[in-house]
Design an enzyme around this catalytic site. Sequence first.
Site: not given
Ligand code: B16
Ligand code: MG
Length: 215
Positions: A10-12, A18, A46, A50, A115-117, A119, A146, A170-171
């Site tokens: 996982d990233l964040d 982040t 976390k 989004r 990652s869910a992000s 970005n 997830k 994973e956190d």
């Molecule tokens: P974005 P991960 C997640 O990252 C974040 O923990 C979460 O706070 C955020 O809302 C989600 O990504 C979406 O991010 O707005 O940049 O698409 O922990 O899955 O790496």
């Molecule tokens: Mg995370």
Amino acid sequence: MGTIRACIFDLDGVVVDTAKYHYLAWKRLANELGFDFSEEHNEKLKGVSRMESLRILLEVGGIALSMQDQLVLADKKNNWYKEYIGKMTPEEVLPGAISFFTELKSHGIKLGLGSASKNASTILERTNLMEWFDAIIDGNKTQKAKPDPEVFLLGAKALDTKPSECIVFEDAEAGIEAALNAGMRCVGIGDPRILGKANLVVAGLHEMKFEKLTL
Ligand code: B16
Ligand code: MG
């Protein structure tokens, strides 16, 4: 213990922090809407997508909005967030990550990002992490959040490994459930009281060694 062929991160909260930038941007939005958003509230965001994060934030403020207005606000928050992550540096990679990646690679283990992000690419580029990963699955490639196992199953497929040969780091509780739902073993990063479902819990990647992967 079965064979390990891949580790999916996982990233964040695992590789970089982040969450602090997400918090700054969400707080700014909440303040603009006329209410405060504490760090405690931010804990609930976390690992959450989004739009789900925005839903939680609006609930805290007691505000109901149309989907159209919600999309405008999510976009506004994301633009602020992008300003913050656009200034990230390689020094922001969390302690122990690079040495653990190096050790895994020396054992022939493939590395994936799950990652869910949306970005994730920007963050990986800014922190010089892109080259470490053999496969990158982020919020642009997934349909289901997830604890659905989709992100990790796509990762295993892209790495050409079976789920049973993958270990996820994973956190977030939902992320640990996603890994287990994918039929993978999982290392929780954080508090064992929250991440109790993981096969092993450590405080951060600085506590990881290849030998600990006898899960
Ligand atoms: P974005 P991960 C997640 O990252 C974040 O923990 C979460 O706070 C955020 O809302 C989600 O990504 C979406 O991010 O707005 O940049 O698409 O922990 O899955 O790496
Ligand atoms: Mg995370």
